[in-house]
Write an enzyme that holds these catalytic residues in place. Structure first.
Site: not given
Ligand SMILES: [Zn+2]
Length: 144
Positions: A50, A52, A140
């Site tokens: 992801h 982040e 996702d």
């Protein structure tokens, strides 16, 4: 636009150009970007990649996170919010939470200040992607 959100949005655009999910992130410390990244799940066949997480990896080991601000074009999910809580990040600034409500309450329960810029560019890039790639997006976020 906030210059750090702009950096995150540039990352999102890079991801889109690579055929990936357009979510970007930047980690800011002492007024400087110390890490950035975009969602790489498709590009690297990695469900953990992801934006982040990629951003935190890019920053590498930094001694403390209490004075960092995590920027993301989209409200972080539980995975990424968990990382923010774990490392003691106190402030998360998001581009939008309309396309994904994410883990806002979880972060607030753990004393993270979450600011939503409600930015139309961040919304637009993600909205278009979801419309055109529903299956990829649901994978996702772990939804069927
Ligand atoms: Zn995430």
């Amino acid at each position: 636009m906030d210059k750090f959100m702009e950096a995150a949005l540039e990352e999102a655009q890079k991801g889109l150009n690579e055929g990936g999910i357009p979510i970007g992130s930047a980690l800011v410390k002492n007024g400087k970007v110390v890490g950035k990244g975009h969602n790489m799940r498709i590009q690297e066949n990695d469900p953990m990649a992801h934006a982040e997480i990629v951003c935190l990896r890019d920053a590498g080991r930094i001694e403390t996170y209490g004075d960092t601000i995590l920027y993301s074009t989209l409200m972080p999910c539980y995975l990424c919010a968990g990382a923010a809580v774990q490392f003691g990040i106190k402030k998360v600034i998001v581009g939008e939470a309309e396309n994904f409500t994410g883990a806002l309450e979880f972060m607030e329960e753990h004393d993270i200040e979450v600011i939503n810029l409600n930015d139309s560019k961040c919304k637009g890039i993600m909205q278009k992607f979801i419309q055109e790639n529903k299956e990829i997006w649901f994978e996702d976020i772990g939804k069927e």
